[in-house]
Design a protein around this motif. Structure first.
Motif, short mmCIF file in Angstrom:
data_model
loop_
_atom_site.label_atom_id
_atom_site.label_comp_id
_atom_site.label_asym_id
_atom_site.label_seq_id
_atom_site.Cartn_x
_atom_site.Cartn_y
_atom_site.Cartn_z
N LEU A 83 0.83 -1.21 0.00
CA LEU A 83 0.00 0.00 0.00
C LEU A 83 0.87 1.26 0.00
O LEU A 83 0.52 2.24 -0.65
N LYS A 84 1.97 1.21 0.70
CA LYS A 84 2.87 2.37 0.73
C LYS A 84 3.44 2.62 -0.66
O LYS A 84 3.49 3.76 -1.12
N LEU A 85 3.85 1.56 -1.35
CA LEU A 85 4.35 1.70 -2.72
C LEU A 85 3.27 2.26 -3.64
O LEU A 85 3.52 3.12 -4.46
N ARG A 86 2.08 1.74 -3.48
CA ARG A 86 0.96 2.11 -4.36
C ARG A 86 0.55 3.56 -4.16
O ARG A 86 0.25 4.26 -5.11
N HIS A 87 0.56 4.00 -2.91
CA HIS A 87 0.06 5.35 -2.60
C HIS A 87 1.17 6.36 -2.38
O HIS A 87 0.89 7.54 -2.18
N GLY A 88 2.39 5.90 -2.37
CA GLY A 88 3.51 6.83 -2.22
C GLY A 88 3.61 7.47 -0.86
O GLY A 88 4.22 8.51 -0.68
N GLY A 89 2.99 6.88 0.14
CA GLY A 89 3.05 7.43 1.48
C GLY A 89 2.69 6.36 2.48
O GLY A 89 2.55 5.20 2.14
N PRO A 90 2.53 6.72 3.75
CA PRO A 90 2.21 5.75 4.78
C PRO A 90 0.88 5.07 4.50
O PRO A 90 -0.04 5.68 3.97
N ALA A 91 0.80 3.79 4.85
CA ALA A 91 -0.46 3.06 4.69
C ALA A 91 -1.50 3.61 5.64
O ALA A 91 -1.18 4.09 6.72
N GLN A 92 -2.73 3.55 5.25
CA GLN A 92 -3.84 4.05 6.07
C GLN A 92 -4.17 3.09 7.18
O GLN A 92 -4.26 1.96 7.04
#
Length: 92
Positions: A83-92
């Motif tokens: 998720l971090k890779l996909r969203h470019g930030g911390p996972a929700q």
């Protein structure tokens, strides 16, 4: 008891991996200015992804008792990294 399929290619985790690979490929080519970020994953979707990944880990080890917590924690790290890779930030 319901049975689960072992086809990893159709799992949410595999789908997340495909999405992450596509995101990496897009970042290599360069994103157009103002490109929209992917929608955030809900807490329930994240939990479902973790549950499926933990199940697949347990399946790979033959469902031997005693590794459930380790399966869940490893799956949680795997999903959060995707998720971090996909969203470019911390996972929700």
């Amino acid at each position: 008891m319901a049975t689960r399929r072992s086809d990893e290619t159709s799992s949410p985790v595999a789908a997340g991996a495909r999405g992450a690979a596509a995101a990496r490929a897009q970042s290599v080519r360069g994103k157009p200015a103002g490109a929209a970020r992917p929608a955030a994953v809900s807490a329930e979707s994240r939990r479902a992804m973790i549950a499926e990944a933990a199940y697949l880990r347990a399946e790979r080890r033959g469902f031997a008792p005693g590794g459930e917590t380790a399966d869940w924690l490893a799956a949680e790290q795997e999903v959060d990294a995707l998720l971090k890779l996909r969203h470019g930030g911390p996972a929700q």
